[in-house]
Enzyme design. Structure first.
Site, PDB file in Angstrom:
ATOM      1  N   LYS A  23     -72.977  76.491 156.375  1.00  0.00           N
ATOM      2  CA  LYS A  23     -71.815  76.336 157.242  1.00  0.00           C
ATOM      3  C   LYS A  23     -70.828  77.479 157.033  1.00  0.00           C
ATOM      4  CE  LYS A  23     -73.228  72.549 159.046  1.00  0.00           C
ATOM      5  NZ  LYS A  23     -73.843  72.661 160.348  1.00  0.00           N
ATOM      6  N   CYS A  24     -70.003  77.676 158.018  1.00  0.00           N
ATOM      7  CA  CYS A  24     -68.953  78.678 157.982  1.00  0.00           C
ATOM      8  C   CYS A  24     -68.070  78.428 156.753  1.00  0.00           C
ATOM      9  CB  CYS A  24     -68.133  78.575 159.261  1.00  0.00           C
ATOM     10  SG  CYS A  24     -66.771  79.726 159.355  1.00  0.00           S
ATOM     11  N   PRO A  25     -67.708  79.429 156.023  1.00  0.00           N
ATOM     12  CA  PRO A  25     -67.820  80.866 156.247  1.00  0.00           C
ATOM     13  C   PRO A  25     -68.972  81.530 155.498  1.00  0.00           C
ATOM     14  CG  PRO A  25     -66.249  80.527 154.510  1.00  0.00           C
ATOM     15  CD  PRO A  25     -66.762  79.156 154.914  1.00  0.00           C
TER      16      PRO A  25
END
Length: 101
Positions: free
Chosen positions: A37-39
């Protein structure tokens, strides 16, 4: 009078590239951030882009939808060339970035 259009039923003079053909140079480094998942995809790219020579391409594989906006934005912010985005057959996207410095 001279006709400049295509005659109905004829093929175009130059065939369009097949969707299966990759556009541009192949990446010299592929970063697999699928499932992250981001980041994390951006962090992985930032840490590893220095592994490739200037002018070469890095591909980041990611399936987090945020990567579709984050990776091009990171490229603009860091003055790297965002080459293209491709949809992966297994889901997600491949982002191609050319190192500029």
């Amino acid at each position: 009078m001279r006709f400049r259009g295509r005659v109905k039923g004829t093929a175009p003079a130059t065939p369009a590239p097949s969707p299966a053909e990759p556009a541009g140079p192949p990446p010299v480094l592929v970063i697999d951030a699928l499932g992250r998942k981001c980041p994390i995809p951006i962090i992985m790219l930032a840490e590893r882009i220095r592994e490739v020579p200037v002018g070469e391409v890095v591909a980041v594989l990611a399936d987090d939808a945020a990567a579709r906006t984050d990776i091009p934005a990171w490229c603009r912010m860091k003055s790297q060339d965002f080459v293209r985005e491709e949809t992966l057959p297994q889901g997600g996207w491949g982002f191609h970035i050319r190192r500029t410095y």
